[in-house]
Structure formats: structure tokens, C-alpha cells
Design a protein around this motif. Structure first.
Motif, PDB file in Angstrom:
ATOM      1  N   GLY A  79      71.151 -12.812 -52.255  1.00 51.72           N
ATOM      2  CA  GLY A  79      69.927 -12.822 -51.459  1.00 51.72           C
ATOM      3  C   GLY A  79      68.813 -11.965 -52.046  1.00 51.72           C
ATOM      4  N   LEU A  80      69.162 -11.138 -53.020  1.00 47.46           N
ATOM      5  CA  LEU A  80      68.183 -10.177 -53.542  1.00 47.46           C
ATOM      6  C   LEU A  80      66.937 -10.819 -54.164  1.00 47.46           C
ATOM      7  CD1 LEU A  80      68.964  -6.826 -55.194  1.00 47.46           C
ATOM      8  CD2 LEU A  80      67.419  -8.359 -56.380  1.00 47.46           C
ATOM      9  N   PRO A  81      67.083 -11.831 -55.042  1.00 48.13           N
ATOM     10  CA  PRO A  81      65.861 -12.429 -55.612  1.00 48.13           C
ATOM     11  C   PRO A  81      64.949 -13.041 -54.550  1.00 48.13           C
ATOM     12  CG  PRO A  81      67.799 -13.099 -56.860  1.00 48.13           C
ATOM     13  CD  PRO A  81      68.305 -12.419 -55.628  1.00 48.13           C
ATOM     14  N   ILE A  82      65.558 -13.645 -53.506  1.00 48.24           N
ATOM     15  CA  ILE A  82      64.738 -14.241 -52.446  1.00 48.24           C
ATOM     16  C   ILE A  82      63.953 -13.143 -51.734  1.00 48.24           C
ATOM     17  CG2 ILE A  82      64.861 -15.511 -50.252  1.00 48.24           C
ATOM     18  CD1 ILE A  82      67.426 -16.825 -51.367  1.00 48.24           C
ATOM     19  N   ALA A  83      64.630 -12.018 -51.464  1.00 44.61           N
ATOM     20  CA  ALA A  83      63.947 -10.891 -50.820  1.00 44.61           C
ATOM     21  C   ALA A  83      62.811 -10.365 -51.700  1.00 44.61           C
ATOM     22  CB  ALA A  83      64.950  -9.781 -50.521  1.00 44.61           C
ATOM     23  N   MET A  84      63.021 -10.350 -53.031  1.00 48.20           N
ATOM     24  CA  MET A  84      61.973  -9.853 -53.936  1.00 48.20           C
ATOM     25  C   MET A  84      60.713 -10.731 -53.852  1.00 48.20           C
ATOM     26  SD  MET A  84      63.289  -7.173 -55.360  1.00 48.20           S
ATOM     27  CE  MET A  84      64.000  -6.965 -53.773  1.00 48.20           C
ATOM     28  N   ILE A  85      60.930 -12.055 -53.734  1.00 46.22           N
ATOM     29  CA  ILE A  85      59.795 -12.978 -53.631  1.00 46.22           C
ATOM     30  C   ILE A  85      59.054 -12.745 -52.310  1.00 46.22           C
ATOM     31  CG2 ILE A  85      59.134 -15.414 -53.437  1.00 46.22           C
ATOM     32  CD1 ILE A  85      61.566 -16.059 -55.259  1.00 46.22           C
ATOM     33  N   ILE A  86      59.814 -12.674 -51.209  1.00 50.20           N
ATOM     34  CA  ILE A  86      59.186 -12.496 -49.886  1.00 50.20           C
ATOM     35  C   ILE A  86      58.382 -11.186 -49.856  1.00 50.20           C
ATOM     36  CG2 ILE A  86      59.662 -12.140 -47.424  1.00 50.20           C
ATOM     37  CD1 ILE A  86      62.144 -13.963 -47.797  1.00 50.20           C
ATOM     38  N   LEU A  87      58.964 -10.122 -50.387  1.00 51.21           N
ATOM     39  CA  LEU A  87      58.270  -8.825 -50.359  1.00 51.21           C
ATOM     40  C   LEU A  87      57.037  -8.832 -51.260  1.00 51.21           C
ATOM     41  CD1 LEU A  87      61.375  -6.452 -50.383  1.00 51.21           C
ATOM     42  CD2 LEU A  87      59.803  -6.876 -48.482  1.00 51.21           C
ATOM     43  N   SER A  88      57.130  -9.546 -52.385  1.00 55.80           N
ATOM     44  CA  SER A  88      55.966  -9.615 -53.285  1.00 55.80           C
ATOM     45  C   SER A  88      54.798 -10.333 -52.612  1.00 55.80           C
ATOM     46  CB  SER A  88      56.336 -10.361 -54.578  1.00 55.80           C
ATOM     47  OG  SER A  88      57.264  -9.618 -55.295  1.00 55.80           O
ATOM     48  N   GLY A 270      57.250  -5.474 -61.033  1.00 50.49           N
ATOM     49  CA  GLY A 270      58.425  -4.599 -61.008  1.00 50.49           C
ATOM     50  C   GLY A 270      59.507  -5.157 -60.113  1.00 50.49           C
ATOM     51  N   LEU A 271      59.126  -5.608 -58.915  1.00 53.36           N
ATOM     52  CA  LEU A 271      60.104  -6.168 -57.970  1.00 53.36           C
ATOM     53  C   LEU A 271      60.688  -7.483 -58.487  1.00 53.36           C
ATOM     54  CD1 LEU A 271      58.536  -5.677 -54.402  1.00 53.36           C
ATOM     55  CD2 LEU A 271      60.667  -4.718 -55.224  1.00 53.36           C
ATOM     56  N   ILE A 276      65.214 -10.760 -61.218  1.00 51.17           N
ATOM     57  CA  ILE A 276      65.780 -11.555 -62.323  1.00 51.17           C
ATOM     58  C   ILE A 276      66.992 -10.857 -62.950  1.00 51.17           C
ATOM     59  CG2 ILE A 276      65.294 -12.408 -64.670  1.00 51.17           C
ATOM     60  CD1 ILE A 276      62.410 -12.964 -63.712  1.00 51.17           C
ATOM     61  N   VAL A 277      66.913  -9.527 -63.126  1.00 52.46           N
ATOM     62  CA  VAL A 277      67.959  -8.859 -63.925  1.00 52.46           C
ATOM     63  C   VAL A 277      69.091  -8.217 -63.116  1.00 52.46           C
ATOM     64  CG1 VAL A 277      66.422  -8.418 -65.870  1.00 52.46           C
ATOM     65  CG2 VAL A 277      66.633  -6.699 -64.084  1.00 52.46           C
ATOM     66  N   LYS A 278      68.888  -8.038 -61.805  1.00 49.74           N
ATOM     67  CA  LYS A 278      69.894  -7.305 -61.030  1.00 49.74           C
ATOM     68  C   LYS A 278      71.252  -8.024 -60.970  1.00 49.74           C
ATOM     69  CE  LYS A 278      71.634  -4.277 -58.216  1.00 49.74           C
ATOM     70  NZ  LYS A 278      71.950  -2.919 -58.627  1.00 49.74           N
ATOM     71  N   ILE A 279      71.230  -9.341 -60.711  1.00 51.37           N
ATOM     72  CA  ILE A 279      72.506 -10.062 -60.559  1.00 51.37           C
ATOM     73  C   ILE A 279      73.290 -10.076 -61.882  1.00 51.37           C
ATOM     74  CG2 ILE A 279      73.596 -12.257 -59.953  1.00 51.37           C
ATOM     75  CD1 ILE A 279      71.336 -12.779 -58.007  1.00 51.37           C
TER      76      ILE A 279
ATOM     77  N   LEU B  39      71.691 -19.021 -62.095  1.00 47.89           N
ATOM     78  CA  LEU B  39      72.826 -18.097 -62.064  1.00 47.89           C
ATOM     79  C   LEU B  39      73.946 -18.617 -61.154  1.00 47.89           C
ATOM     80  CD1 LEU B  39      71.035 -14.614 -61.920  1.00 47.89           C
ATOM     81  CD2 LEU B  39      72.339 -15.560 -63.822  1.00 47.89           C
ATOM     82  N   ILE B  40      73.561 -19.210 -60.015  1.00 41.36           N
ATOM     83  CA  ILE B  40      74.575 -19.750 -59.097  1.00 41.36           C
ATOM     84  C   ILE B  40      75.359 -20.869 -59.790  1.00 41.36           C
ATOM     85  CG2 ILE B  40      74.924 -21.035 -56.943  1.00 41.36           C
ATOM     86  CD1 ILE B  40      72.488 -19.425 -55.820  1.00 41.36           C
ATOM     87  N   VAL B  41      74.633 -21.764 -60.460  1.00 40.94           N
ATOM     88  CA  VAL B  41      75.299 -22.872 -61.176  1.00 40.94           C
ATOM     89  C   VAL B  41      76.197 -22.311 -62.288  1.00 40.94           C
ATOM     90  CG1 VAL B  41      74.904 -24.890 -62.649  1.00 40.94           C
ATOM     91  CG2 VAL B  41      73.481 -24.522 -60.619  1.00 40.94           C
ATOM     92  N   LEU B  42      75.670 -21.313 -63.004  1.00 39.84           N
ATOM     93  CA  LEU B  42      76.433 -20.689 -64.099  1.00 39.84           C
ATOM     94  C   LEU B  42      77.712 -20.049 -63.564  1.00 39.84           C
ATOM     95  CD1 LEU B  42      76.054 -20.077 -67.186  1.00 39.84           C
ATOM     96  CD2 LEU B  42      75.223 -17.839 -66.481  1.00 39.84           C
ATOM     97  N   PHE B  43      77.607 -19.292 -62.491  1.00 39.23           N
ATOM     98  CA  PHE B  43      78.781 -18.610 -61.927  1.00 39.23           C
ATOM     99  C   PHE B  43      79.783 -19.622 -61.370  1.00 39.23           C
ATOM    100  CE2 PHE B  43      76.173 -14.541 -60.771  1.00 39.23           C
ATOM    101  CZ  PHE B  43      76.081 -14.246 -62.117  1.00 39.23           C
TER     102      PHE B  43
END
Lengths: 567, 51
Positions: A79-88, A270-271, A276-279, B39-43
Motif C-alpha cells: 500500500g505504500l506507493p499508493i499512499a505516496m501518490i495520495i500524499l503527493s 522525495g516521497l 518506487i524503491v521501498k518495496i 513489482l506485484i507481477v514480478l513477485f
């Protein structure tokens, strides 16, 4: 630990602390101290956000989590990337436009003072305890595995962090985060490289992945929905989005990181880069745990990874029985190793039927091993009913100190302590900001000089540093640390997120309805925690949804509250 | 994506900066979302290949 390891470890830590103090000396006012003069570039924002989230717990507990439960924990971050988009889209431009110091400042403008104080208080309670956890976790594990004095370790970690955070404020936090992420990345990459080198010469990286996969450790994605399952695609995507929205959108330790960005664009970038890189980063850390599991299929692991608890049972009246279990465990391990080799040979030959048969044999041996472990744990509980029988947190460090070469042990320990310090510094920095801006400046001294607020901010940082150290000294057993921290956060995040969602999107609801709904939602989340076995990620959804719906219902029966931004 | 402002949200004017690399922020949001899908597809593939 060898002299070289001590030199590597102390050199890194000294350099980080001295660098942090030296580069940020001479802070003159509160904006400079708390928001680094809003001058931070996007890549520093990203690194700082990542370093704040990734504490020592991440690096100590996450590989152990993969060892025990496989890689499915990675779904927690979906869920983290989706949250980053919403917050941006929403929070970043809004907070920049309002030039707020803290997220809670906005709540007074939108609602009233009591909602601002409630938001700040929930944050201070939750994050104050979490700061203690962040210091305690590595100290506890290092004391067990290396025999370090736990109190001294807590004082050293807590003292050093408090020192440079107090001296340099947000800029010191951001600048040291850069170095700390460098050390962390190098240390973890070196650990993975060494795991592959330590595998038997006839076991390739691909073979290792096959072994881990056949033994259920590479289960990165599970689409089956199960309400009681902590980590699957759906809990990660839905619960994870709520948790990440709350953590990054309303937790001052993260909001302060992107508020220090030099513009909306730099904060946004930054967000989004974090999204992109956290997962992949978490996947990498979990993969290290899965590979340690594979390594221990070829080298017999201890029956239990916590040497203190193991020593207690070995010196008790149950010593002979424990020794018998160890002997049986080693025997089963040898049988299992033969089956694994048969499985790999069959895989190389392309004989799928043989692979399946060998895999069943491996699973059978594994089940017997786990049964023996249960018997060993029962013995430990007989010796000491309060024994900590969860050894997840000790697996990675036990591997590091037993198998990594001299020098590299110091580097990995430096990475772990760096991670602890990076998270703690951001937490202390945010706790001080909220205390000064939302409580002291708002309620006690509205019109003091900039120098006065700077001094109070430094005093607040010292206070929270001492608070975290004291909490760490008095707490001890924590279970799986990465889960303990996330459960603690989930108890409060749903409510805080609900307050902000009403503030952002339900314009007709006023302060009193929101305040009452927030209290009710928080009580409901605590009731869920105490009386039900609902997986903790759902607390974020429950707290938030209950608050929003209840606030809308209450608004129909209450007089309209004042609205208007006054920061 | 534009967000309608309420009175209490109208603070200081903040100049809108162009995003780096792409022409609009919507493209950036799409890239982050597509990266998640990738990433979901990759995983999922990773899980199936090695199970």
C-alpha cells in the motif's frame, strides 16, 4: 568480537556523530532548527524518509521473519506507493502552502484547538514509546548475542543520538541519514554476498532459490483472502495503504522529513522516489533471511537462536533431555540435507516427479524438526515460565557473529546501530517539534523570541532523548520486534488518519463531532486489540472508517464548529 | 490532479514547479503506480517459479 571489528564499528559511529555536529553547528532560529530552513533537496528527503522508517528492528528482525515465515511480509508494503501518490497530491502542497511546522497545526485551522491537541497527544504517546523501542531493540539483541551490557548499550546509542540531534536539529538528522543509509546498504549487501560465498560450492544461487522456494520461504505474494491471515495481498494493499497514509501523512517524524524539502516539487519527488524503491529494499532484506534459511539447511543451526535462554535450560535439571533433543535434531538435519541434495539433483536432471518426491521428504523432515523445537520450547518454559521463546530477532545477528569474517562483523554492527540512530534521531526531532509548536508555543508562550524557542526546542529534544532511554531501560521482552512496533503504531494510526481524512475531504463535519468520534474510534481499536484476534493491519482501517462514519453521523446532531485557518 | 481549496487551506502562494524528467506530475504518479503493478507481477511470478 575482534579488535578490528571494534575499530570499524567505533570509527563509523564516531564519524557519523562528529559529522552531524560539525556540519550543522550554529543554528540561529527555530525554522532553521526544526525544518532545516526548508532547503533539503529531493534525494535527501528520500534518504531521510527511508532511514527514518528503517530502524535497527528492520535489519535485525526482518531477515528472521523471512527465516521463520517466508517472504510474505513484503506484502505489508504494497500500500505504500499508493499512499505516496495520495500524499503527493493532497498533503504536500497543502502543508507547504500553509507553511506549517507540524501536521497537527493544520488541524486547529480546520477544526479547533482540541483536535490539534488530540492529534499531537496521540502522536507524542505513540512515538515517545516507539522511540524507546527503537533504542531498546538493538541493545537487547546485542546484549544477548554478544554479551554486551544492555544498560550501557542503551546509554551509548541514546546518548549519541540525543547529542547530535540536540546540537544540529533537522539538518543534522538529514545529513547523518545520508551516511547511515550508505553504511546500512553496504553492510546488508556484504552480508548477502557472504551468505552466497558460504553456501557449499556445488550449490548455486539458483539452487539456493529452489531450496528456499520448495520449503515455502519464497512466498512473496498470496492472493487468497483470509481475514485472519496477517500478510496477504489484500491486507497489504488495503490495510497497508491506510497504515502508510497515516504514518507518512500524519506522523510528524515523517511529515517533518518532507516539510524540510526546498519546494513542493522536491518534497513530492522525495516521497514518490520512496514509493518506487521501498518495496525492492524490503524484498532484498527478506531475501537475505530466506538465504540464511537455505544456508542453515547445509550447516546445522542451533536448536534455539537465543543463547541466554538456551544456556538456562542447559544448566537446569532438564539438561539431559535438552541434549537428547539436540542430538535428534542433528540427526534429522542430516537426513534432510540428503533429501535436499536429491531434490537439487532431480531438478538439474529435469525429473519433476523425483523433485516432488524429494520435496515431500524434505517437508517431512522439516515438520519433525519443528516438532522437536516445540519440545525444546516446552522445556524452556518449564525451567522459566517467563522465558522468551521467540528467537526470530536473534537469527540474523547470530549468523553474522558466527559465520562472517572479522571486520565485516564490525561493518554489519555499524549498519544496525546506524539504523537505530537514524530512526531515533528523526523521532526525537519530531517529538521536540510537536512539543514546542503544538503545546508550548500554542498554549504557554505565544510571543517569545526566536532564540527562546530554539532553546526550548533543544531542551525538548534532550527531554525526549532521556524519556526514550528511560523507557528502553525499563522495558525488556518484546516478542517479534518488527511486529511489536507495527502493532503499537496500528493502535493509534487509524484514529489519527481518520481525523486528517475528515479534515481533508469531509468539509461539512466540524471539530466537536470529529473529536468525539476520534475518542470513540480509539476506544474501539483498543477493544479490538484486547478482546479480538483481528490481525493488526485491520486496526488502521477500523479506526479510520469508524471515525469518519461516526463524525458524519454526529455532525447531524451537533452545532456547527468554527472553521478557518489561523496558523 | 487539482484539489479544490477551502478558505482555511489558502495559505501563502507556492510557485508550481515543473517536475523533473516528465512533463507533468500525473506522469510521475502513473510511473509510481505502474512500478507497483510491475513489482506485484514480478513477485507473483517469483513465487510461482520457485514454489
Amino acid at each position: 568480537m575482534s579488535a578490528l571489528d571494534w575499530i570499524v564499528l567505533s570509527s563509523f559511529l564516531t564519524f557519523v556523530v562528529v559529522y552531524g555536529i560539525w556540519k550543522t553547528r550554529g543554528k540561529k532560529d527555530i525554522e532553521d532548527y526544526l525544518l532545516a530552513n526548508r532547503s533539503t533537496p529531493w534525494y535527501m528527503v528520500t534518504l531521510s524518509i527511508m532511514a527514518t522508517q528503517a530502524s535497527a528492528i528492520t535489519f535485525l528482525s526482518t531477515p528472521g521473519q523471512a527465516y521463520v515465515d517466508g517472504m510474505r511480509f513484503v506484502q505489508f508494503y504494497l500500500g505504500l506507493p499508493i499512499a505516496m501518490i495520495i500524499l503527493s497530491v493532497t498533503a504536500v502542497p497543502l502543508f507547504h502552502r500553509l507553511k506549517v511546522y507540524t501536521a497537527y497545526e493544520y488541524l486547529e485551522g480546520r477544526f479547533d484547538l482540541k483536535n490539534r491537541v488530540l492529534g499531537a497527544a496521540l502522536f507524542l504517546i505513540q512515538r515517545g514509546l516507539a522511540a524507546g523501542f527503537t533504542i531498546l531493540a538493538p541493545a537487547l539483541i546485542l546484549s544477548v548475542i554478544l554479551g554486551w551490557n544492555i544498560r550501557l548499550t542503551i546509554f551509548v546509542i541514546g546518548g549519541l543520538v540525543t547529542l547530535y540531534t540536540t546540537t544540529g536539529g533537522t539538518e543534522a538528522v538529514n545529513k547523518t541519514h545520508l551516511l547511515q543509509m550508505l553504511i546500512i546498504t553496504t553492510g546488508m549487501a556484504a552480508a548477502l554476498f557472504m551468505i552466497f560465498r558460504l553456501l557449499p560450492s556445488d550449490v548455486s544461487m539458483l539452487d539456493a532459490a529452489h531450496v528456499a522456494g520448495k520449503m515455502g520461504k519464497l512466498n512473496a505474494i498470496t492472493f487468497e483472502f483470509d481475514w485472519r491471515d496477517r500478510y496477504n495481498f489484500w491486507t497489504g494493499l488495503i490495510g497497508g495503504t491506510f497504515l502508510a497514509l497515516s504514518y507518512f501523512g500524519t506522523d510528524q517524524s515523517q511529515v517533518q522529513r518532507y516539510l524540510s524539502g526546498s519546494s513542493v516539487a522536491q518534497s513530492r519527488l522525495g516521497l514518490l522516489t520512496n514509493g518506487i524503491v521501498k518495496i525492492p529494499m524490503q524484498f532484498f532484506i527478506l531475501y537475505i533471511g530466506a538465504m540464511i534459511f537455505v544456508f542453515y539447511q547445509f550447516v546445522a543451526p542451533p536448536l534455539f537462536f537465543n543463547p541466554v535462554e538456551e544456556a538456562a535450560v542447559k544448566t537446569s535439571v532438564h539438561a539431559a533431555e535438552y541434549s537428547r533433543l539436540e542430538t535428534e535434531y542433528e540427526s534429522i538435519h542430516r537426513e534432510k540435507q540428503l533429501s535436499i541434495r536429491e531434490m537439487l539433483s532431480a531438478n538439474d536432471a529435469g525429473d519433476e516427479a523425483m523433485v516432488q518426491e524429494a520435496a515431500r521428504s524434505v517437508q517431512q523432515s522439516r515438520a519433525e524438526e519443528l516438532q522437536l523445537r516445540e519440545e525444546a520450547l516446552a522445556l524452556m518454559r518449564q525451567v522459566n515460565p517467563a522465558a522468551d521463546t521467540n528467537d526470530t530477532n536473534y537469527i540474523f545477528l547470530s549468523f553474522v557473529v558466527t559465520f562472517l569474517p572479522v571486520g565485516l562483523i564490525g561493518l554489519v554492527l555499524a549498519a544496525i546501530l546506524s539504523a537505530s540512530m537514524s530512526s531515533t534521531s528523526a523521532e526525537l526531532n519530531a517529538l521536540a517539534s510537536t512539543t514546542v509548536i503544538d503545546l508550548y508555543k500554542r498554549m504557554f508562550r505565544k510571543d517569545a523570541s526566536k532564540r527562546h524557542y530554539l532553546l526550548v526546542s533543544k531542551a525538548a529534544t534532550v527531554f525526549w532523548g532521556c524519556y526514550a532511554i528511560m523507557f528502553a531501560l525499563f522495558a525488556n521482552r518484546l516478542g517479534s520486534l518488527i511486529e511489536a512496533v507495527n502493532i503499537l503504531g496500528s493502535l493509534f494510526y487509524g484514529t489519527i488518519l481518520g481525523i486528517f481524512l475528515v479534515a481533508f475531504y469531509v468539509k461539512r463535519v466540524g471539530g466537536t463531532a470529529t473529536f468525539i468520534a476520534a475518542i470513540a474510534a480509539e476506544l474501539m481499536v483498543i477493544a479490538c486489540f484486547v478482546f479480538t484476534d483481528i490481525p493488526y493491519l485491520w486496526y488502521n482501517v477500523i479506526g479510520c472508517v469508524v471515525l469518519v462514519l461516526l463524525a458524519m453521523v454526529l455532525e447531524a446532531f451537533l452545532p456547527r464548529s468554527r472553521v478557518g485557518y489561523q496558523a | 490532479m487539482e484539489v479544490e481549496l477551502q478558505d482555511h487551506e489558502k495559505g501563502a502562494d507556492v510557485p508550481e514547479e515543473r517536475p523533473p524528467l516528465f512533463s507533468s506530475w500525473n506522469t510521475w504518479y502513473t510511473v509510481v503506480f505502474l512500478n507497483l503493478v510491475f513489482l506485484i507481477v514480478l513477485f507473483w511470478t517469483f513465487t510461482r517459479v520457485f514454489r
